[in-house]
Design a protein around this motif. Structure first.
Motif, PDB file in Angstrom:
ATOM      1  N   GLY A 499       0.812  -1.203   0.000  1.00 52.88           N
ATOM      2  CA  GLY A 499       0.000   0.000   0.000  1.00 52.88           C
ATOM      3  C   GLY A 499       0.851   1.261   0.000  1.00 52.88           C
ATOM      4  O   GLY A 499       2.043   1.244  -0.363  1.00 52.88           O
ATOM      5  N   ARG A 500       0.229   2.397   0.376  1.00 55.06           N
ATOM      6  CA  ARG A 500       0.929   3.680   0.371  1.00 55.06           C
ATOM      7  C   ARG A 500       1.988   3.718   1.468  1.00 55.06           C
ATOM      8  O   ARG A 500       1.774   3.290   2.597  1.00 55.06           O
ATOM      9  CB  ARG A 500      -0.063   4.829   0.581  1.00 55.06           C
ATOM     10  N   LEU A 501       3.143   4.258   1.043  1.00 57.36           N
ATOM     11  CA  LEU A 501       4.270   4.386   1.964  1.00 57.36           C
ATOM     12  C   LEU A 501       4.372   5.815   2.470  1.00 57.36           C
ATOM     13  O   LEU A 501       3.718   6.737   1.952  1.00 57.36           O
ATOM     14  CB  LEU A 501       5.577   3.983   1.265  1.00 57.36           C
ATOM     15  N   ALA A 502       5.223   6.004   3.479  1.00 55.97           N
ATOM     16  CA  ALA A 502       5.473   7.356   3.992  1.00 55.97           C
ATOM     17  C   ALA A 502       5.999   8.228   2.873  1.00 55.97           C
ATOM     18  O   ALA A 502       6.782   7.768   2.027  1.00 55.97           O
ATOM     19  CB  ALA A 502       6.480   7.299   5.146  1.00 55.97           C
ATOM     20  N   PRO A 503       5.591   9.497   2.781  1.00 58.09           N
ATOM     21  CA  PRO A 503       5.999  10.367   1.667  1.00 58.09           C
ATOM     22  C   PRO A 503       7.520  10.432   1.496  1.00 58.09           C
ATOM     23  O   PRO A 503       8.010  10.425   0.362  1.00 58.09           O
ATOM     24  CB  PRO A 503       5.422  11.724   2.059  1.00 58.09           C
ATOM     25  N   THR A 504       8.254  10.495   2.588  1.00 61.49           N
ATOM     26  CA  THR A 504       9.712  10.570   2.473  1.00 61.49           C
ATOM     27  C   THR A 504      10.276   9.333   1.807  1.00 61.49           C
ATOM     28  O   THR A 504      11.184   9.420   0.966  1.00 61.49           O
ATOM     29  CB  THR A 504      10.338  10.723   3.874  1.00 61.49           C
ATOM     30  N   LEU A 505       9.725   8.165   2.139  1.00 61.53           N
ATOM     31  CA  LEU A 505      10.195   6.920   1.548  1.00 61.53           C
ATOM     32  C   LEU A 505       9.821   6.859   0.079  1.00 61.53           C
ATOM     33  O   LEU A 505      10.628   6.430  -0.761  1.00 61.53           O
ATOM     34  CB  LEU A 505       9.594   5.729   2.314  1.00 61.53           C
ATOM     35  N   ILE A 509      12.522   6.526  -3.083  1.00 60.00           N
ATOM     36  CA  ILE A 509      12.497   5.431  -4.061  1.00 60.00           C
ATOM     37  C   ILE A 509      12.394   5.985  -5.469  1.00 60.00           C
ATOM     38  O   ILE A 509      13.096   5.548  -6.395  1.00 60.00           O
ATOM     39  CB  ILE A 509      11.338   4.466  -3.753  1.00 60.00           C
ATOM     40  N   PHE A 510      11.523   6.964  -5.627  1.00 58.20           N
ATOM     41  CA  PHE A 510      11.322   7.552  -6.950  1.00 58.20           C
ATOM     42  C   PHE A 510      12.594   8.222  -7.454  1.00 58.20           C
ATOM     43  O   PHE A 510      13.014   8.031  -8.594  1.00 58.20           O
ATOM     44  CB  PHE A 510      10.171   8.564  -6.900  1.00 58.20           C
ATOM     45  N   ARG A 571      21.359   6.365   2.491  1.00 58.30           N
ATOM     46  CA  ARG A 571      21.890   6.500   3.843  1.00 58.30           C
ATOM     47  C   ARG A 571      20.971   7.318   4.724  1.00 58.30           C
ATOM     48  O   ARG A 571      20.799   7.011   5.910  1.00 58.30           O
ATOM     49  CB  ARG A 571      23.280   7.151   3.792  1.00 58.30           C
ATOM     50  N   LEU A 572      20.345   8.353   4.186  1.00 54.96           N
ATOM     51  CA  LEU A 572      19.447   9.180   4.977  1.00 54.96           C
ATOM     52  C   LEU A 572      18.238   8.388   5.480  1.00 54.96           C
ATOM     53  O   LEU A 572      17.617   8.768   6.466  1.00 54.96           O
ATOM     54  CB  LEU A 572      18.978  10.384   4.152  1.00 54.96           C
ATOM     55  N   LEU A 573      17.932   7.278   4.823  1.00 52.45           N
ATOM     56  CA  LEU A 573      16.833   6.419   5.255  1.00 52.45           C
ATOM     57  C   LEU A 573      17.322   5.233   6.085  1.00 52.45           C
ATOM     58  O   LEU A 573      16.576   4.293   6.332  1.00 52.45           O
ATOM     59  CB  LEU A 573      16.031   5.931   4.053  1.00 52.45           C
ATOM     60  N   GLY A 574      18.590   5.253   6.486  1.00 52.22           N
ATOM     61  CA  GLY A 574      19.122   4.202   7.334  1.00 52.22           C
ATOM     62  C   GLY A 574      19.451   2.936   6.589  1.00 52.22           C
ATOM     63  O   GLY A 574      19.521   1.860   7.201  1.00 52.22           O
ATOM     64  N   THR A 575      19.668   3.000   5.312  1.00 47.97           N
ATOM     65  CA  THR A 575      20.019   1.813   4.530  1.00 47.97           C
ATOM     66  C   THR A 575      21.175   2.172   3.622  1.00 47.97           C
ATOM     67  O   THR A 575      21.800   3.229   3.782  1.00 47.97           O
ATOM     68  CB  THR A 575      18.804   1.313   3.724  1.00 47.97           C
ATOM     69  N   ARG A 576      21.509   1.293   2.684  1.00 48.26           N
ATOM     70  CA  ARG A 576      22.611   1.586   1.783  1.00 48.26           C
ATOM     71  C   ARG A 576      22.317   1.016   0.404  1.00 48.26           C
ATOM     72  O   ARG A 576      21.563   0.035   0.257  1.00 48.26           O
ATOM     73  CB  ARG A 576      23.928   1.029   2.308  1.00 48.26           C
ATOM     74  N   PRO A 594      13.428  -0.215   4.656  1.00 49.86           N
ATOM     75  CA  PRO A 594      12.459  -0.687   5.665  1.00 49.86           C
ATOM     76  C   PRO A 594      11.090  -0.088   5.360  1.00 49.86           C
ATOM     77  O   PRO A 594      10.969   1.107   5.071  1.00 49.86           O
ATOM     78  CB  PRO A 594      13.040  -0.154   6.978  1.00 49.86           C
ATOM     79  N   ILE A 595      10.060  -0.923   5.385  1.00 54.96           N
ATOM     80  CA  ILE A 595       8.725  -0.463   5.025  1.00 54.96           C
ATOM     81  C   ILE A 595       8.167   0.421   6.138  1.00 54.96           C
ATOM     82  O   ILE A 595       8.060   0.005   7.298  1.00 54.96           O
ATOM     83  CB  ILE A 595       7.791  -1.659   4.773  1.00 54.96           C
ATOM     84  N   VAL A 596       7.842   1.646   5.780  1.00 50.35           N
ATOM     85  CA  VAL A 596       7.194   2.589   6.695  1.00 50.35           C
ATOM     86  C   VAL A 596       5.935   3.079   5.981  1.00 50.35           C
ATOM     87  O   VAL A 596       6.025   3.787   4.968  1.00 50.35           O
ATOM     88  CB  VAL A 596       8.112   3.775   7.048  1.00 50.35           C
TER      89      VAL A 596
END
Length: 604
Positions: A499-505, A509-510, A571-576, A594-596
């Motif tokens: 479904g819809r994710l947090a706007p920042t995420l 991705i986009f 990195r800003l989202l805690g991943t790489r 991570p799905i938020v």
């Protein structure tokens, strides 16, 4: 009457034969010669009624009693007269006239008596001197003395005789008038219960087996307080090798014991403090040789005797040398940072403070306090990397702004300007040149429509409305369709039922997909690519893959903003972001998010 001249002549002759030095004294000089001389044998004449008597009195007055043997020659055999002669101080008498043999024997006996008396007097004087010295030593000594007499084979009896010196009694708080019987029980009864058996066994081992007696124990004083004493003793044996006595000394060592206990406590506190300190404490010689290390690891023990310079690379040795040199010259503590081979293996960063240890005004040792700052260095380096990354991200954003401004200036603004000019021209020609005015008007309207399309394109490039309206899946589908003009075989595969994710995420991705497709279009030369969005558990994986010419990820310069932008957004989202590529083998960028979920969508 005795012929004194004949007496002197015969006596001198016999004394010479006996090897005795002798001289004669006139009667009128007896008192002076006796007073100034040191005679062992004197021979004179007894001349009644008073001459011999007065001579004896002078000799005994001037010569100390029993110092010299006094022999008087007499021709009288009357008992009363002989008694008077002995009462006057004579030691023996010589019958006169005496045959030569008798004279020789009587004088030889007298000489031997004189020599024996002289030797006895010398021994007595030596004994008196020795006793006097002993008394002075006993009174002047700080130690108490004791002397145990052993009767038979059993020494350990309560009434075994022991002589205690005055100082011995004083050490236990007893005065001269106090009752302290000279028996073993007086001392033994005051032994501390914890020391009693050990000390009695030590005495027995010395007396019976000749083991050394040098012990420390506690005695109860007159006040009831126990004090520490050091005792030494030596047994004395007779000709049959049986111990007949044992003498020794006693010294109060309570103050030394208390000082020793305080020192041990102080050392224990210091050692506990040092051993449990978070810092590494190192004690070295002025040349850097390690003498102590507050670490119990086997590798730390192996460090003793080695140089601290063995634990750093060459680039840091000069730093330590300069610090040690400044310390030795100024005596002031120094500090430095160094990367060292850590105790237990590996490398670590330390901040080190060194200080002097002085003895007699000279620096004899150096103490080092080393604090492990490896974690701080890691954080500092990470912070520096983040600062560099932020700077590059800001540069990337600034570049995007420049590109947008160029597109607005070269596209949208140009359309709007040209359309405005044509409309203004149409307004000026509306009456005089209706046909030309209509043409300008139509051209101006056409340019405004193109400006509107350009504005929508720019808005879609910054943040496509479909992302807000329909979510990241549809926006990626739209993005793929936009790039299919340049990459004909471009596919989009998705399995993301979350479904819809947090706007920042969603925007991250986009943007990552957008930047990856832009890099494919600009650099890979690929005609085939694929975008995948797959959900696995609580993670969402984005894969952008191409079958182009590929590249070496390690050779990409930092001023290439495409890959840097992708990595920093991840990195800003805690991943790489993982880049998998090699020359000639295409490329793939994989990012797990991570799905938020969007809270607003969940409420709806």
């Amino acid at each position: 009457m005795i012929d004194e001249s004949e007496l002197r002549q015969q006596v001198l002759a016999e004394l010479v034969r006996l090897g005795v030095e002798a001289d004669t004294v006139p009667s009128n000089q007896v008192d002076l010669r006796v007073a100034s001389g040191n005679y062992q044998l004197m021979v004179g004449a007894w001349q009644p009624p008073d001459r011999g008597l007065s001579w004896c009195q002078v000799i005994r007055e001037k010569c100390p009693p029993r110092q010299a043997i006094l022999v008087l020659a007499t021709d009288s055999t009357a008992v009363e007269e002989l008694e008077q002669m002995f009462d006057s101080g004579a030691d023996d008498y010589l019958p006169w006239p005496a045959p030569t043999g008798v004279l020789r024997v009587r004088l030889r006996v007298a000489v031997e008596r004189a020599w024996n008396r002289a030797r006895r007097e010398q021994v007595e004087r030596q004994l008196l001197d020795s006793v006097e010295r002993f008394k002075l030593a006993v009174h002047g000594a700080n130690d108490g003395l004791w002397d145990l007499l052993v009767h038979g084979t059993v020494w350990h009896l309560p009434d075994t005789e022991i002589w205690y010196s005055c100082r011995f009694k004083e050490l236990l708080g007893f005065g001269q008038s106090d009752d302290f019987p000279p028996v073993l029980a007086s001392w033994e009864s005051r032994l501390h219960p914890d020391d009693h058996d050990r000390i009695i066994q030590a005495l027995d081992a010395h007396i019976c087996r000749r083991e050394p007696y040098d012990v420390e124990y506690r005695l109860r004083t007159k006040s009831g307080r126990y004090r520490w004493f050091s005792a030494r003793g030596q047994a004395i044996s007779n000709e049959a090798a049986h111990v007949i006595r044992m003498a020794g000394s006693l010294r109060d060592i309570t103050n030394a014991k208390e000082a020793e206990a305080r020192l041990e406590q102080s050392e224990e506190k210091w050692r506990s403090l040092v051993e449990n300190a978070p810092e590494i404490v190192v004690l070295t010689d002025p040349d850097g040789t390690i003498r102590y290390l507050n670490r119990s690891l086997p590798t730390a023990l192996e460090s003793i005797g080695k140089s601290i310079y063995e634990y750093v690379d060459d680039e840091y040795r000069n730093t330590i040398l300069r610090a040690f040199d400044a310390l030795m010259k100024t005596g002031e503590p120094q500090s430095y940072e160094v990367e060292s081979h850590a105790v237990g293996g590996g490398n670590a960063w330390y901040t080190v403070r060194i200080g002097p240890i002085r003895q007699g005004g000279q620096i004899v040792s150096v103490v080092l306090l080393a604090t492990n700052i490896t974690q701080r260095k890691i954080v500092e380096n990470q912070l520096q990397r983040e600062r560099d990354a932020l700077r590059r991200l800001l540069d990337l954003q600034e570049r995007e702004r420049q590109l947008v401004s160029y597109e607005i200036h070269d596209g949208l603004v140009q359309y709007l300007t040209a359309g405005l000019l044509h409309l203004e021209a149409a307004a000026g020609k509306s009456e005089s040149m209706p046909t030309a005015a209509r043409t300008d008007y139509q051209r101006g309207v056409s340019l405004l429509r193109e400006a509107l399309d350009e504005g929508r394109r720019l808005i879609g490039g910054l943040r496509p409305p479909i992302l807000d309206e329909r979510g990241v899946v549809e926006s990626l589908r739209y993005l793929v369709s936009e790039f299919q003009h340049d990459i004909p075989d471009l596919k989009f595969i998705e399995y993301a039922p979350c479904g819809r994710l947090a706007p920042t995420l969603e925007i991250a991705i986009f943007r990552i997909a957008q930047e990856a497709l832009s890099n494919i279009r600009k650099h890979s030369g690929a005609k085939r690519a694929q975008v995948e969005l797959l959900q696995h558990g609580e993670w969402l994986r984005l894969i952008v893959r191409d079958w182009g010419k590929g590249f070496d990820p390690g050779a990409v310069r930092e001023d290439r903003y495409g890959l840097q932008g992708i990595r920093q957004r991840a990195r800003l989202l805690g991943t790489r972001a993982i880049t998998d590529s090699k020359p000639g083998g295409g490329a793939a960028i994989v990012v797990d998010f991570p799905i938020v979920l969007d809270p607003a969508a969940e409420r709806d």
